[in-house]
Design a protein around this motif. Structure first.
Motif, PDB file in Angstrom:
ATOM      1  N   ASP A 198      70.290  74.712  43.420  1.00 54.99           N
ATOM      2  CA  ASP A 198      70.530  74.635  44.865  1.00 54.99           C
ATOM      3  C   ASP A 198      69.396  73.962  45.634  1.00 54.99           C
ATOM      4  N   THR A 199      68.245  73.780  44.996  1.00 52.01           N
ATOM      5  CA  THR A 199      67.145  73.088  45.658  1.00 52.01           C
ATOM      6  C   THR A 199      67.569  71.653  45.933  1.00 52.01           C
ATOM      7  N   GLN A 200      67.359  71.197  47.154  1.00 52.95           N
ATOM      8  CA  GLN A 200      67.744  69.853  47.558  1.00 52.95           C
ATOM      9  C   GLN A 200      66.581  68.893  47.304  1.00 52.95           C
ATOM     10  N   ILE A 201      66.855  67.795  46.620  1.00 65.92           N
ATOM     11  CA  ILE A 201      65.805  66.845  46.274  1.00 65.92           C
ATOM     12  C   ILE A 201      66.127  65.472  46.851  1.00 65.92           C
ATOM     13  N   ILE A 202      65.167  64.955  47.613  1.00 71.76           N
ATOM     14  CA  ILE A 202      65.274  63.607  48.178  1.00 71.76           C
ATOM     15  C   ILE A 202      64.376  62.691  47.357  1.00 71.76           C
ATOM     16  N   ALA A 203      64.957  61.687  46.715  1.00 71.28           N
ATOM     17  CA  ALA A 203      64.164  60.674  46.031  1.00 71.28           C
ATOM     18  C   ALA A 203      63.590  59.771  47.111  1.00 71.28           C
ATOM     19  N   TYR A 204      62.278  59.677  47.143  1.00 69.12           N
ATOM     20  CA  TYR A 204      61.567  58.902  48.160  1.00 69.12           C
ATOM     21  C   TYR A 204      60.828  57.791  47.432  1.00 69.12           C
ATOM     22  N   SER A 205      61.345  56.557  47.537  1.00 67.25           N
ATOM     23  CA  SER A 205      60.838  55.505  46.673  1.00 67.25           C
ATOM     24  C   SER A 205      60.806  54.151  47.350  1.00 67.25           C
ATOM     25  N   SER A 206      59.960  53.283  46.827  1.00 70.12           N
ATOM     26  CA  SER A 206      59.904  51.903  47.304  1.00 70.12           C
ATOM     27  C   SER A 206      60.725  50.990  46.410  1.00 70.12           C
ATOM     28  N   VAL A 207      61.320  51.535  45.351  1.00 70.23           N
ATOM     29  CA  VAL A 207      62.181  50.760  44.461  1.00 70.23           C
ATOM     30  C   VAL A 207      63.402  50.308  45.242  1.00 70.23           C
ATOM     31  N   ALA A 208      63.777  49.056  45.102  1.00 70.30           N
ATOM     32  CA  ALA A 208      64.850  48.455  45.896  1.00 70.30           C
ATOM     33  C   ALA A 208      66.158  49.253  45.855  1.00 70.30           C
ATOM     34  N   ASP A 209      66.818  49.322  44.734  1.00 63.09           N
ATOM     35  CA  ASP A 209      68.059  50.083  44.609  1.00 63.09           C
ATOM     36  C   ASP A 209      68.021  50.836  43.282  1.00 63.09           C
ATOM     37  N   PRO A 210      67.547  52.065  43.307  1.00 55.33           N
ATOM     38  CA  PRO A 210      67.355  52.800  42.053  1.00 55.33           C
ATOM     39  C   PRO A 210      68.617  53.408  41.458  1.00 55.33           C
ATOM     40  N   GLN A 211      69.769  52.827  41.770  1.00 57.79           N
ATOM     41  CA  GLN A 211      71.032  53.337  41.246  1.00 57.79           C
ATOM     42  C   GLN A 211      71.187  54.827  41.529  1.00 57.79           C
ATOM     43  N   THR A 212      71.340  55.147  42.796  1.00 53.16           N
ATOM     44  CA  THR A 212      71.385  56.542  43.222  1.00 53.16           C
ATOM     45  C   THR A 212      72.488  57.340  42.538  1.00 53.16           C
ATOM     46  N   GLU A 213      73.589  56.703  42.186  1.00 50.98           N
ATOM     47  CA  GLU A 213      74.675  57.404  41.503  1.00 50.98           C
ATOM     48  C   GLU A 213      74.204  57.924  40.142  1.00 50.98           C
ATOM     49  N   VAL A 214      73.526  57.085  39.399  1.00 51.70           N
ATOM     50  CA  VAL A 214      73.002  57.477  38.080  1.00 51.70           C
ATOM     51  C   VAL A 214      71.962  58.578  38.247  1.00 51.70           C
ATOM     52  N   MET A 215      71.066  58.423  39.239  1.00 48.54           N
ATOM     53  CA  MET A 215      70.022  59.428  39.465  1.00 48.54           C
ATOM     54  C   MET A 215      70.623  60.777  39.820  1.00 48.54           C
ATOM     55  N   SER A 216      71.627  60.773  40.675  1.00 51.47           N
ATOM     56  CA  SER A 216      72.196  62.051  41.094  1.00 51.47           C
ATOM     57  C   SER A 216      72.875  62.766  39.934  1.00 51.47           C
ATOM     58  N   GLN A 217      73.444  62.023  39.021  1.00 54.68           N
ATOM     59  CA  GLN A 217      74.113  62.634  37.877  1.00 54.68           C
ATOM     60  C   GLN A 217      73.144  63.091  36.802  1.00 54.68           C
ATOM     61  N   THR A 218      72.121  62.300  36.532  1.00 50.57           N
ATOM     62  CA  THR A 218      71.231  62.621  35.411  1.00 50.57           C
ATOM     63  C   THR A 218      70.022  63.451  35.801  1.00 50.57           C
ATOM     64  N   ALA A 219      69.548  63.305  37.038  1.00 53.12           N
ATOM     65  CA  ALA A 219      68.315  63.999  37.423  1.00 53.12           C
ATOM     66  C   ALA A 219      68.520  64.982  38.564  1.00 53.12           C
ATOM     67  N   GLY A 220      69.716  65.067  39.083  1.00 51.64           N
ATOM     68  CA  GLY A 220      69.965  66.031  40.148  1.00 51.64           C
ATOM     69  C   GLY A 220      69.428  65.624  41.509  1.00 51.64           C
ATOM     70  N   ILE A 221      69.278  64.332  41.752  1.00 50.93           N
ATOM     71  CA  ILE A 221      68.825  63.855  43.057  1.00 50.93           C
ATOM     72  C   ILE A 221      69.976  64.028  44.053  1.00 50.93           C
ATOM     73  N   ASP A 222      69.685  64.631  45.204  1.00 52.37           N
ATOM     74  CA  ASP A 222      70.725  64.876  46.206  1.00 52.37           C
ATOM     75  C   ASP A 222      70.832  63.770  47.241  1.00 52.37           C
ATOM     76  N   ALA A 223      69.738  63.053  47.458  1.00 51.96           N
ATOM     77  CA  ALA A 223      69.738  61.977  48.448  1.00 51.96           C
ATOM     78  C   ALA A 223      68.619  60.997  48.120  1.00 51.96           C
TER      79      ALA A 223
END
Length: 131
Positions: free
Chosen positions: A82-107
């Protein structure tokens, strides 16, 4: 009328750059509905602080020494999904769909975004129904 809704969101900031941590600390401190519970400089420190402080939202850099943000996110989500995690990055497009599925990134929030965009995201994830 009394409300059972949480009125303060507890936030942990994780970034390997001291200036970024300091800037986010200042920006977050200007908001009464946000309580900064810790600052970490890598994923390993993030996990240790998470276990101690149990923040509602984590602003998490993806590229850091010792342990990167994606590895830390997976570990944290295993402890508390339930912890909400915001990926905060300078990477152009880190494939947020893949990140949310594999690492649990919420935004995702790009480091070039205006500060109010990140603050609004923190409130949206940490205080659902209030903002």
């Amino acid at each position: 009328m009394l409300s059972c809704l949480q009125s303060t969101v507890r936030v942990l900031v994780v970034d390997d750059h001291e200036l970024t941590r300091f800037s986010l600390k200042l920006a977050l401190s200007l908001h009464k509905s946000i309580e900064l519970v810790g600052l970490a400089s890598n994923g390993k420190e993030a996990i240790e602080m998470f276990e101690r402080e149990r923040p509602d939202v984590i602003i998490l850099d993806l590229q850091m020494p010792v342990m990167d943000g994606l590895s830390a996110s997976k570990h944290i989500k295993n402890i508390d999904p339930d912890t909400q995690i915001i990926a905060y990055s300078s990477v152009a497009d880190p494939q947020t769909e893949v990140m949310s599925q594999t690492a649990g990134i919420d935004a995702f929030c790009h480091k070039d975004a205006e500060t109010n965009v990140l603050i609004d995201l923190v409130k949206q994830l940490g205080l659902p129904g209030i903002n």
